[in-house]
Design an enzyme around this catalytic site. Structure first.
Site, PDB file in Angstrom:
ATOM      1  N   ARG A 182      46.976  65.144  32.558  1.00 49.91           N
ATOM      2  CA  ARG A 182      47.461  65.393  31.541  1.00 49.91           C
ATOM      3  C   ARG A 182      48.462  64.271  31.385  1.00 49.91           C
ATOM      4  NH1 ARG A 182      51.952  65.215  33.129  1.00 49.91           N
ATOM      5  NH2 ARG A 182      52.552  65.807  31.199  1.00 49.91           N
ATOM      6  N   GLY A 183      48.952  64.208  29.940  1.00 49.73           N
ATOM      7  CA  GLY A 183      50.069  63.175  29.701  1.00 49.73           C
ATOM      8  C   GLY A 183      49.285  62.157  29.030  1.00 49.73           C
ATOM      9  N   ALA A 184      49.628  61.631  27.814  1.00 49.55           N
ATOM     10  CA  ALA A 184      48.874  60.908  26.792  1.00 49.55           C
ATOM     11  C   ALA A 184      48.365  59.489  27.482  1.00 49.55           C
ATOM     12  CB  ALA A 184      49.768  60.205  25.746  1.00 49.55           C
ATOM     13  N   ARG A 209      40.848  66.466  24.002  1.00 50.40           N
ATOM     14  CA  ARG A 209      41.952  67.176  23.611  1.00 50.40           C
ATOM     15  C   ARG A 209      42.430  66.277  22.092  1.00 50.40           C
ATOM     16  NH1 ARG A 209      46.908  67.926  27.664  1.00 50.40           N
ATOM     17  NH2 ARG A 209      47.672  69.162  25.854  1.00 50.40           N
ATOM     18  N   GLN A 228      55.373  71.945  32.735  1.00 50.82           N
ATOM     19  CA  GLN A 228      55.228  70.652  33.063  1.00 50.82           C
ATOM     20  C   GLN A 228      56.615  70.033  33.676  1.00 50.82           C
ATOM     21  OE1 GLN A 228      54.172  71.538  30.258  1.00 50.82           O
ATOM     22  NE2 GLN A 228      52.238  70.532  29.592  1.00 50.82           N
ATOM     23  N   ASP A 282      53.070  61.746  22.312  1.00 52.73           N
ATOM     24  CA  ASP A 282      51.689  61.987  22.025  1.00 52.73           C
ATOM     25  C   ASP A 282      51.029  60.884  20.963  1.00 52.73           C
ATOM     26  OD1 ASP A 282      52.476  64.316  23.967  1.00 52.73           O
ATOM     27  OD2 ASP A 282      50.498  63.933  24.361  1.00 52.73           O
ATOM     28  N   ASN A 311      55.326  65.244  20.284  1.00 49.28           N
ATOM     29  CA  ASN A 311      55.354  65.388  21.600  1.00 49.28           C
ATOM     30  C   ASN A 311      55.365  66.877  21.975  1.00 49.28           C
ATOM     31  OD1 ASN A 311      55.736  64.084  24.101  1.00 49.28           O
ATOM     32  ND2 ASN A 311      57.737  65.135  24.238  1.00 49.28           N
ATOM     33  N   LYS A 312      55.293  67.157  23.386  1.00 52.59           N
ATOM     34  CA  LYS A 312      55.547  68.474  23.981  1.00 52.59           C
ATOM     35  C   LYS A 312      56.313  69.546  23.255  1.00 52.59           C
ATOM     36  CE  LYS A 312      53.363  69.839  26.447  1.00 52.59           C
ATOM     37  NZ  LYS A 312      52.106  70.334  26.038  1.00 52.59           N
TER      38      LYS A 312
HETATM   39  O1  MRU Z   1      50.033  68.693  27.507  1.00 51.84           O
HETATM   40  P1  MRU Z   1      50.700  67.622  28.078  1.00 51.84           P
HETATM   41  O2  MRU Z   1      51.041  67.885  29.486  1.00 51.84           O
HETATM   42  O3  MRU Z   1      49.467  66.715  28.213  1.00 51.84           O
HETATM   43  O4  MRU Z   1      51.730  66.939  27.297  1.00 51.84           O
HETATM   44  C1  MRU Z   1      52.497  65.790  27.501  1.00 51.84           C
HETATM   45  C2  MRU Z   1      53.430  65.388  26.723  1.00 51.84           C
HETATM   46  O5  MRU Z   1      53.743  65.824  25.633  1.00 51.84           O
HETATM   47  C3  MRU Z   1      54.064  64.225  27.323  1.00 51.84           C
HETATM   48  O6  MRU Z   1      55.518  64.047  26.849  1.00 51.84           O
HETATM   49  C4  MRU Z   1      53.424  62.994  26.481  1.00 51.84           C
HETATM   50  O7  MRU Z   1      51.966  62.884  26.922  1.00 51.84           O
HETATM   51  C5  MRU Z   1      53.782  61.396  27.053  1.00 51.84           C
HETATM   52  S1  MRU Z   1      53.522  61.519  28.800  1.00 51.84           S
HETATM   53  C6  MRU Z   1      53.987  59.781  29.113  1.00 51.84           C
END
Ligand code: MRU
Length: 348
Positions: A47-49, A90, A197, A238, A248-249
């Site tokens: 996970r993470g963009a 996603r 996370q 994201d 973002n999250k």
């Molecule tokens: O749902 P996730 O864990 O994929 O969400 C991740 C985030 O929101 C991060 O802040 C974002 O992807 C940037 S990570 C470099």
């Protein structure tokens, strides 16, 4: 210190740190097919963009290898089928669609070549995405470090580190560069409900690197900010619209409101691959809603009465008015964002 490598392609297999298991177990999840990559993205093994963008690129490679013995028209239509499925694994992080678009463009541009050549090109493209992300992370980290005071207390949300990218991270990459440059920093990491996370992943990364930090429940942030305990807030992204609105999250928006109220600098740290140049406003961003179990259960144990309704958006959109700056590999972008973001296109 051993560098954390979220994903690595080795001899036909995509190896991923299984982020569902951290911090208690350090297990590798192996993807031998593109369908397994699709599952891994959906289930948040990875996970993470930026990391899911890279994973999808290797998903394309695994698809290409699966169909390479087919006649060319079948190969091309199977590729399109698998790219479409991966593209939807996603919905919010644009890096995923960006990586898939790169693969589609490549198949179109070199359509006359043999399948063997195309497979080689796809592998080179996936490797290039990884190499670029690694370099970009360091550049962003250095730009970001320039705004970090010598003895800064930094608040961060979610996980934006090595686990969320294929390099040192975005917001956490800035934290790393500040720490590695000798600054006496301290980090507060939001635990980031519901998937934790921050608690599971960021806390683990900070400890691996020996960066002084405290883990906090999300609801503690307001008190710290009001009491003047936070010098700067760093978060990832994201998807960023061209007016600067940033998805973002979930919980990021709330932090940005606090930051604005108490005049704490609030920075987004993201590569330009996270900018959606086709989107002019944050209202257009599709926000993923995930399963109710993420809220009603922790590690399979119920924490809420059975049958309760749940609303579980995975992301929120921070309006550009609340953002001090966006730290990218091209420098730190500031308001007016609608003027300063579009020129970054084409230099991506
Ligand atoms: O749902 P996730 O864990 O994929 O969400 C991740 C985030 O929101 C991060 O802040 C974002 O992807 C940037 S990570 C470099």
């Amino acid at each position: 210190m051993k560098e954390i490598i979220a994903l690595e392609y080795k001899q036909g297999i995509l190896h991923m740190i299984d982020q569902r298991k951290l911090p208690r177990q350090q297990e590798t999840f192996l993807c031998k097919t593109w369908q397994e990559v699709d599952f891994a993205i959906q289930d948040m093994v990875v996970r993470g963009a930026p990391a899911i963008g890279a994973a999808a690129a290797y998903g394309a490679l695994l698809a290409a290898k699966e169909y390479e013995k087919e006649p060319k028209p079948v190969f091309l239509s199977k590729m399109e089928e698998s790219l479409s499925v991966l593209n939807e694994s996603r919905p919010t992080a644009v890096n995923l669609m960006w990586a898939i678009k790169r693969m589609r463009n490549l198949l179109k541009q070199y359509a006359q070549e043999s399948i063997t050549q195309l497979v080689e090109r796809i592998e080179a493209e996936a490797d290039a995405i990884v190499a670029a992300d690694q370099a970009i992370n360091v550049t962003m980290g250095d730009y970001g470090n320039s705004i970090i005071p010598e003895k800064a207390t930094i608040l961060t949300h979610c996980n934006t580190g090595a686990l969320a990218t294929v390099g040192i991270g975005t917001a956490l990459g800035v934290v790393r560069q500040a720490f590695r440059s000798g600054k006496d920093i301290f980090v507060y990491a939001d635990e980031t409900r519901p998937r934790l996370q921050g608690g599971r992943l960021t806390a683990w990364e900070l400890m691996q690197e020996g960066i002084p930090a405290s883990l906090i429940a999300d609801s503690v942030a307001a008190t710290l900010i009001r009491d003047g305990k936070i010098d700067v807030i760093l978060v990832g992204a994201d998807r960023i619209a061209t007016n600067g609105d940033t998805a973002n999250k979930i919980g990021t928006f709330m932090l940005s409101v606090l930051a604005k109220t108490y005049q704490v600098p609030f920075y987004i740290v993201a590569p330009t691959t996270t900018i959606d140049f086709d989107m002019s406003h944050g209202d257009e961003i599709v926000i993923e809603e995930r399963s109710s179990e993420e809220v009603t259960h922790i590690d399979g144990h119920p924490t809420a009465p059975e049958g309760i309704q749940v609303y579980n958006p995975a992301f929120d959109v921070t309006p550009h008015q609340n953002i001090t700056g966006i730290i990218t590999e091209k420098g730190i972008i500031r308001a007016p964002f609608h003027e300063n973001i579009p020129p970054l296109k084409g230099e991506e």
